[in-house]
Design a protein around this motif. Structure first.
Motif, short mmCIF file in Angstrom:
data_model
loop_
_atom_site.label_atom_id
_atom_site.label_comp_id
_atom_site.label_asym_id
_atom_site.label_seq_id
_atom_site.Cartn_x
_atom_site.Cartn_y
_atom_site.Cartn_z
N ILE A 227 -8.97 10.72 10.32
CA ILE A 227 -8.60 10.53 11.72
C ILE A 227 -7.28 11.22 12.09
N ASP A 228 -7.11 11.41 13.40
CA ASP A 228 -5.83 11.90 13.94
C ASP A 228 -5.64 11.25 15.31
N GLN A 229 -4.58 11.63 16.03
CA GLN A 229 -4.25 10.98 17.31
C GLN A 229 -5.33 11.17 18.37
N VAL B 105 0.81 -1.23 0.00
CA VAL B 105 0.00 0.00 0.00
C VAL B 105 0.84 1.28 0.00
N GLY B 106 2.17 1.14 -0.05
CA GLY B 106 3.01 2.33 0.01
C GLY B 106 3.03 2.90 1.42
N ILE B 107 3.38 4.16 1.54
CA ILE B 107 3.39 4.83 2.84
C ILE B 107 2.17 5.75 2.90
N PRO B 108 1.19 5.38 3.72
CA PRO B 108 -0.04 6.18 3.76
C PRO B 108 0.18 7.54 4.41
N LYS B 109 -0.54 8.53 3.89
CA LYS B 109 -0.54 9.84 4.50
C LYS B 109 -1.67 9.84 5.51
N CYS B 110 -1.32 10.01 6.77
CA CYS B 110 -2.34 10.07 7.81
C CYS B 110 -1.76 10.78 9.02
N LYS B 111 -2.63 11.13 9.98
CA LYS B 111 -2.21 11.90 11.14
C LYS B 111 -2.18 11.07 12.41
N ILE B 112 -1.96 9.75 12.29
CA ILE B 112 -1.75 8.94 13.49
C ILE B 112 -0.38 8.26 13.38
#
Length: 162
Positions: A153-155, A55-62
């Motif tokens: 989502i985020d932390q 899936v590659g490196i996902p962009k996310c905020k967690i």
């Protein structure tokens, strides 16, 4: 933000109502190891584990971590690392994170049983499904919907089940 799973086939986040699946015994406020139910409660999202090769490196905020071949999740209530990520060469482990199928290409660990009370359930994740068949206790989404979730989502996000 709260992810809400009110029943066995619905996940609501922000303005999105997504189809999901949960444990085959439904939602349970008294979750036990191996009972095939999904724990009822409000939980924190801990970490996104992902298969970089798929899936590659996902962009996310967690927080996120690449799944390696020797990674697993300890589901043995008698082990000191119960309900934790572990490294192992034992291919018989029930919760090997590096799987041949695609269910664990993305996994979000949640804060269920962080006290590691033996027998109260381990390895409860949000992960992938391709057919919406009931899980052993996790919440599962198709890949397209999981990626929508990752963008929202985020932390501070929590998941409310039940």
């Amino acid at each position: 933000m709260i992810i809400h799973v009110p029943n066995k086939n619905t996940l609501i986040i922000d303005d999105f109502k997504l189809r999901c699946c949960i444990g085959k015994k439904g939602i349970n406020s008294n979750k036990k190891e191996g009972d095939h139910s999904t724990p009822k409660g409000l939980f924190k999202l801990r970490k996104l584990y992902f298969r970089k090769d798929r899936v590659g490196i996902p962009k996310c905020k967690i927080y996120k971590k690449i799944i390696k071949k020797n990674m697993a999740w300890c589901d043995d209530p008698n082990h000191k690392k119960y309900n934790e990520e572990i490294k192992t060469q034992n291919k018989r482990l029930k919760e090997n994170l590096h799987r041949k199928d695609h269910k664990y290409d993305y996994i979000i660990s949640i804060s269920h049983n962080e006290g590691k009370i033996p027998g109260n359930g381990s390895a409860v994740f949000i992960h992938l499904t391709n057919n919406y068949k009931p899980t052993a206790g996790c919440v599962a989404l198709i890949k397209k919907d999981f990626e929508i979730l990752l963008n929202l989502i985020d932390q501070k996000t929590k998941i409310k089940i039940g």
